[in-house]
Structure formats: structure tokens, C-alpha cells
Design a protein around this motif. Structure first.
Motif, PDB file in Angstrom:
ATOM      1  N   LYS A   1       0.811  -1.217   0.000  1.00  0.00           N
ATOM      2  CA  LYS A   1       0.000   0.000   0.000  1.00  0.00           C
ATOM      3  C   LYS A   1       0.847   1.272   0.000  1.00  0.00           C
ATOM      4  O   LYS A   1       0.422   2.303  -0.532  1.00  0.00           O
ATOM      5  CB  LYS A   1      -0.921   0.015   1.226  1.00  0.00           C
ATOM      6  N   HIS A   2       2.047   1.196   0.592  1.00  0.00           N
ATOM      7  CA  HIS A   2       2.775   2.430   0.889  1.00  0.00           C
ATOM      8  C   HIS A   2       4.128   2.582   0.180  1.00  0.00           C
ATOM      9  O   HIS A   2       4.708   3.667   0.237  1.00  0.00           O
ATOM     10  CB  HIS A   2       2.997   2.540   2.403  1.00  0.00           C
ATOM     11  N   LYS A   3       4.606   1.522  -0.457  1.00  0.00           N
ATOM     12  CA  LYS A   3       5.921   1.610  -1.083  1.00  0.00           C
ATOM     13  C   LYS A   3       5.819   2.007  -2.560  1.00  0.00           C
ATOM     14  O   LYS A   3       4.764   1.889  -3.194  1.00  0.00           O
ATOM     15  CB  LYS A   3       6.655   0.276  -0.954  1.00  0.00           C
ATOM     16  N   ASP A   4       6.975   2.459  -3.091  1.00  0.00           N
ATOM     17  CA  ASP A   4       6.998   2.867  -4.490  1.00  0.00           C
ATOM     18  C   ASP A   4       7.144   1.655  -5.402  1.00  0.00           C
ATOM     19  O   ASP A   4       7.306   0.516  -4.953  1.00  0.00           O
ATOM     20  CB  ASP A   4       8.109   3.885  -4.743  1.00  0.00           C
ATOM     21  N   SER A   5       7.100   1.923  -6.702  1.00  0.00           N
ATOM     22  CA  SER A   5       7.079   0.834  -7.682  1.00  0.00           C
ATOM     23  C   SER A   5       8.358   0.004  -7.665  1.00  0.00           C
ATOM     24  O   SER A   5       8.323  -1.208  -7.894  1.00  0.00           O
ATOM     25  CB  SER A   5       6.845   1.389  -9.090  1.00  0.00           C
ATOM     26  N   ARG A   6       9.488   0.636  -7.349  1.00  0.00           N
ATOM     27  CA  ARG A   6      10.738  -0.122  -7.329  1.00  0.00           C
ATOM     28  C   ARG A   6      10.720  -1.150  -6.197  1.00  0.00           C
ATOM     29  O   ARG A   6      11.106  -2.309  -6.387  1.00  0.00           O
ATOM     30  CB  ARG A   6      11.936   0.823  -7.157  1.00  0.00           C
ATOM     31  N   TYR A   7      10.283  -0.707  -5.028  1.00  0.00           N
ATOM     32  CA  TYR A   7      10.221  -1.619  -3.886  1.00  0.00           C
ATOM     33  C   TYR A   7       9.229  -2.748  -4.165  1.00  0.00           C
ATOM     34  O   TYR A   7       9.507  -3.929  -3.912  1.00  0.00           O
ATOM     35  CB  TYR A   7       9.817  -0.852  -2.629  1.00  0.00           C
ATOM     36  N   ILE A   8       8.062  -2.401  -4.706  1.00  0.00           N
ATOM     37  CA  ILE A   8       7.041  -3.412  -4.995  1.00  0.00           C
ATOM     38  C   ILE A   8       7.539  -4.408  -6.022  1.00  0.00           C
ATOM     39  O   ILE A   8       7.285  -5.614  -5.920  1.00  0.00           O
ATOM     40  CB  ILE A   8       5.745  -2.719  -5.459  1.00  0.00           C
ATOM     41  N   ALA A   9       8.274  -3.916  -7.023  1.00  0.00           N
ATOM     42  CA  ALA A   9       8.823  -4.825  -8.037  1.00  0.00           C
ATOM     43  C   ALA A   9       9.760  -5.850  -7.407  1.00  0.00           C
ATOM     44  O   ALA A   9       9.737  -7.039  -7.758  1.00  0.00           O
ATOM     45  CB  ALA A   9       9.561  -4.022  -9.116  1.00  0.00           C
TER      46      ALA A   9
ATOM     47  N   HIS B   1      -5.515  -6.431  -6.434  1.00  0.00           N
ATOM     48  CA  HIS B   1      -6.863  -5.857  -6.415  1.00  0.00           C
ATOM     49  C   HIS B   1      -7.309  -5.614  -4.977  1.00  0.00           C
ATOM     50  O   HIS B   1      -7.757  -4.517  -4.628  1.00  0.00           O
ATOM     51  CB  HIS B   1      -7.857  -6.815  -7.087  1.00  0.00           C
ATOM     52  N   LYS B   2      -7.200  -6.644  -4.162  1.00  0.00           N
ATOM     53  CA  LYS B   2      -7.678  -6.554  -2.780  1.00  0.00           C
ATOM     54  C   LYS B   2      -6.946  -5.468  -2.005  1.00  0.00           C
ATOM     55  O   LYS B   2      -7.537  -4.798  -1.154  1.00  0.00           O
ATOM     56  CB  LYS B   2      -7.508  -7.903  -2.084  1.00  0.00           C
ATOM     57  N   GLU B   3      -5.657  -5.305  -2.289  1.00  0.00           N
ATOM     58  CA  GLU B   3      -4.854  -4.342  -1.533  1.00  0.00           C
ATOM     59  C   GLU B   3      -4.899  -2.947  -2.130  1.00  0.00           C
ATOM     60  O   GLU B   3      -4.156  -2.055  -1.714  1.00  0.00           O
ATOM     61  CB  GLU B   3      -3.410  -4.840  -1.440  1.00  0.00           C
ATOM     62  N   GLY B   4      -5.739  -2.731  -3.135  1.00  0.00           N
ATOM     63  CA  GLY B   4      -5.923  -1.396  -3.682  1.00  0.00           C
ATOM     64  C   GLY B   4      -4.805  -0.900  -4.563  1.00  0.00           C
ATOM     65  O   GLY B   4      -4.651   0.315  -4.736  1.00  0.00           O
ATOM     66  N   ARG B   5      -4.021  -1.818  -5.147  1.00  0.00           N
ATOM     67  CA  ARG B   5      -2.928  -1.414  -6.032  1.00  0.00           C
ATOM     68  C   ARG B   5      -3.176  -1.896  -7.456  1.00  0.00           C
ATOM     69  O   ARG B   5      -2.325  -2.505  -8.096  1.00  0.00           O
ATOM     70  CB  ARG B   5      -1.597  -1.920  -5.499  1.00  0.00           C
ATOM     71  N   GLN B   6      -4.366  -1.598  -7.962  1.00  0.00           N
ATOM     72  CA  GLN B   6      -4.679  -1.975  -9.340  1.00  0.00           C
ATOM     73  C   GLN B   6      -3.721  -1.323 -10.332  1.00  0.00           C
ATOM     74  O   GLN B   6      -3.498  -1.860 -11.426  1.00  0.00           O
ATOM     75  CB  GLN B   6      -6.128  -1.592  -9.681  1.00  0.00           C
ATOM     76  N   ASP B   7      -3.143  -0.179  -9.928  1.00  0.00           N
ATOM     77  CA  ASP B   7      -2.212   0.521 -10.800  1.00  0.00           C
ATOM     78  C   ASP B   7      -0.942  -0.280 -11.070  1.00  0.00           C
ATOM     79  O   ASP B   7      -0.213  -0.001 -12.034  1.00  0.00           O
ATOM     80  CB  ASP B   7      -1.825   1.868 -10.201  1.00  0.00           C
ATOM     81  N   MET B   8      -0.675  -1.289 -10.216  1.00  0.00           N
ATOM     82  CA  MET B   8       0.553  -2.071 -10.353  1.00  0.00           C
ATOM     83  C   MET B   8       0.320  -3.468 -10.934  1.00  0.00           C
ATOM     84  O   MET B   8       1.260  -4.244 -11.086  1.00  0.00           O
ATOM     85  CB  MET B   8       1.232  -2.224  -8.990  1.00  0.00           C
ATOM     86  N   ILE B   9      -0.923  -3.799 -11.281  1.00  0.00           N
ATOM     87  CA  ILE B   9      -1.213  -5.172 -11.706  1.00  0.00           C
ATOM     88  C   ILE B   9      -0.499  -5.507 -13.012  1.00  0.00           C
ATOM     89  O   ILE B   9       0.124  -6.574 -13.136  1.00  0.00           O
ATOM     90  CB  ILE B   9      -2.732  -5.397 -11.835  1.00  0.00           C
TER      91      ILE B   9
END
Length: 339
Positions: free
Chosen positions: A144-152, A260-268
């Protein structure tokens, strides 16, 4: 059965973040206090218990909680077992499952202890205890709180561990291991790059098969299903649900769908691309087909509907049992689950 995450955290104070300290943490449980807690627990309405637990988080099946006198331990209470032997067998299976994940797949697993309590009703209850984790290290909170690099990097690390399980399941040894790879089942202790290996903590559904035979007696988890629906779940859904956790591609789809559940559809889309790239580089035999956005979205929609419906039915069953029939309801149900 679907998911018994030990921590989907709400608010907690800062606890350990060092992964080595976490894996070496000794869990000291006051068994006398735990037995007293169990005897005074009202599972249907835990806030009314003699020793009210503090709910740490919700999963689709149950809740994780802390007892005030043991604030650094997170507990999960399993459904009642038919007797001492079945409860002890469950404890053995949990231990074996964690050993297989660590030794056969290289998955770091959060430490645990299990405790069988025979309560004042003569029921055999197993509690699973693990170190209570810092809120910000849990995968869904990071997501929910990290940027795209961390999520990747999170996706890369989890996909790597899922593929390691997939390789084990294909090695011809006769041992197959199920895993729920959702991001919310992992702890990410580190902040700096490259990230530390994540720790897996969803161990209360210890699924593994030997020569195709399920080692966990999954019937115990059917006890929380309203009695009139048990036959339907067994006939229509149970085998399909279990099989998902052994199917590498299904586990990877679930990983992406969890966004989806975690509200990060932008990263799917990025998550799907990362997973497909990882699968292509690692390579499995037989190969795993690439994931698509349409099937990830469809999977989430169907999965969310099924588990939301089941939870509504269980709540209705609790109402009938406690309010109309005035009987004991023996399961701690989750509160509202955001989707």
C-alpha cells in the motif's frame, strides 16, 4: 482451505525487523495463561471474553490476535479437533510443512510453536503462536505504501520462492507442497536494496502431498462451514480450492490478483510483466504459460465473490446458533474485509 494468514495487521507497536532475529526468536508461551484464556473465551463474540483478545488482523477464515499478558506473540486458534490424536497429528503436520518449505524449497519461514489445549468443554484446541511482527513489514502494508521499485522487488522475491516450490513439485520425489503466495502472507524486514529474503508465515493450512495423498486432514476446517452446506463445499469446491495451492501458475495468478484486494490496481500490469519475465528466465518443465490481465481480473472477481458469500453464510450460521438456538458457536469469524 483458503487462507489462514497469521498476520494481516491493523496497528501494532514496532517489534523486530531483523530477519535473522526473527528466524531465531524464541517463542515463550505461558501455557497456564493460554489455558485460562481458552476457558474464558467466547469465540462468537471474543470482545466479551473473560480475557478479551486484541485482534491484530483479519483473514478470510479467521483472525489473528494477541493476549495482553503476552504482547510479543501473535496467536491463531484453530477449529476444535475431534480428539487428542487428531490435534497432535495436526501439530506434527505443521512442523513437517515448515521443514519442507525450508529444507526442500529454500523458503524462509517465521518461527512457530503449537499448543494443544483441552478446554472446559472437553474440546481439543490447537493454538499456533508466532512472533508478533512490526506492522510496516507485512507484505500488504508494504504494498500500500511503497513505491514501484520496492514493490517490483517484493514481487520478484515472492515469485522466486513460488517457483522454487514449483521446482520441488516437479522433481519426481513424490513430495508436493502447497503454498499461498499472496503478498499478505510474507514479511519484508528490510528497507534497503537489494531486499532481504521475505519470511513466509501462513503456516496454519499446512498443505503437502506424498505420492498424491494429502497429509493434512482437511475435514477439520469444514467444521466451520454451516452444516447444511458441508456437502456442497466438499462436492463442488474443496478439491478445486486445494489443487490451486499446488499449481504454480494458479499461485502466481493469485499473487497478481491480490493487488486488487490491496488497492494497487495501478501495479497489476507491471506485476504480471514481472512474473512472466521471472517465469521465462527460470523455466520449469513442464513450462508455465504466461499470465494475462483478463484471467487475473477474472480470478479475483470469482475468488472474492466465493469467499464473501461463504463469510456471509457463516455469519448467518453464527446468528442462528447464538441468538435463536442459544448454543455455543466455536469459531472466531473475521470482521469486515476490504476488497
Amino acid at each position: 482451505m483458503k487462507r489462514f494468514p497469521l498476520l494481516k495487521t491493523l496497528s501494532m507497536p514496532d517489534f523486530m525487523t531483523d530477519p535473522d532475529r526473527l528466524t531465531e526468536k524464541k517463542i515463550v508461551v505461558d501455557r497456564k495463561l493460554l489455558a485460562d484464556f481458552e476457558d474464558r473465551l467466547d469465540p462468537a463474540f471474543p470482545e466479551k471474553s473473560g480475557i478479551p483478545p486484541t485482534i491484530l488482523g483479519y483473514g478470510e477464515i479467521s483472525s489473528s490476535f494477541v493476549i495482553a499478558q503476552m504482547p510479543d506473540i501473535a496467536f491463531k486458534r484453530m477449529p476444535p479437533f475431534p480428539g487428542r490424536d487428531t490435534a497432535e497429528e495436526y501439530r506434527r503436520i505443521v512442523d513437517l510443512y515448515c521443514r519442507h518449505l525450508k529444507e526442500d524449497c529454500g523458503v524462509k519461514v517465521l518461527p512457530h510453536t503449537t499448543h494443544r489445549i483441552e478446554n472446559r468443554f472437553g474440546e481439543h484446541i490447537v493454538y499456533v503462536a508466532q512472533p508478533r511482527l512490526e506492522t510496516e513489514t507485512i507484505g500488504n502494508i508494504r504494498l500500500k505504501h511503497k513505491d514501484s521499485r520496492y514493490i517490483a522487488e517484493m514481487v520478484d522475491r515472492v515469485a522466486d520462492r513460488i517457483l522454487a516450490v514449483g521446482r520441488k513439485n516437479r522433481d519426481g520425489s513424490g513430495l508436493s507442497i502447497g503454498i499461498d503466495g499472496q503478498i499478505s502472507n510474507w514479511c519484508f524486514p528490510g528497507e534497503t536494496f537489494p531486499l532481504e529474503e521475505p519470511l513466509y508465515f501462513d503456516i496454519t493450512t499446512p498443505l503437502f502431498r506424498v505420492n498424491g495423498s494429502e497429509q493434512l486432514d482437511v475435514r477439520v476446517f469444514l467444521k466451520s462451514i454451516p452444516s447444511g452446506l458441508v456437502w456442497l463445499v466438499k462436492w463442488k469446491f474443496l478439491q478445486e480450492i486445494l489443487d490451486r495451492y499446488y499449481d504454480t501458475r494458479q499461485v502466481l495468478i493469485d499473487l497478481a490478483a491480490n493487488f486488487h484486494k490491496e488497492g494497487r490496481q495501478d501495479m497489476i500490469d507491471e506485476a504480471i510483466a514481472l512474473i512472466n519475465g521471472k517465469v521465462g528466465r527460470v523455466g520449469l518443465a513442464p513450462p508455465v504459460a504466461s499470465l494475462t490481465r483478463d484471467e487475473v481480473d477474472s480470478y479475483y472477481k470469482n475468488d472474492a465473490f466465493m469467499w464473501a458469500l461463504l463469510l456471509r453464510l457463516r455469519r448467518a450460521d453464527r446468528f442462528i446458533c447464538t441468538r435463536l438456538l442459544r448454543r455455543r458457536y466455536n469459531f472466531i469469524l473475521p470482521g469486515k474485509i476490504e476488497r
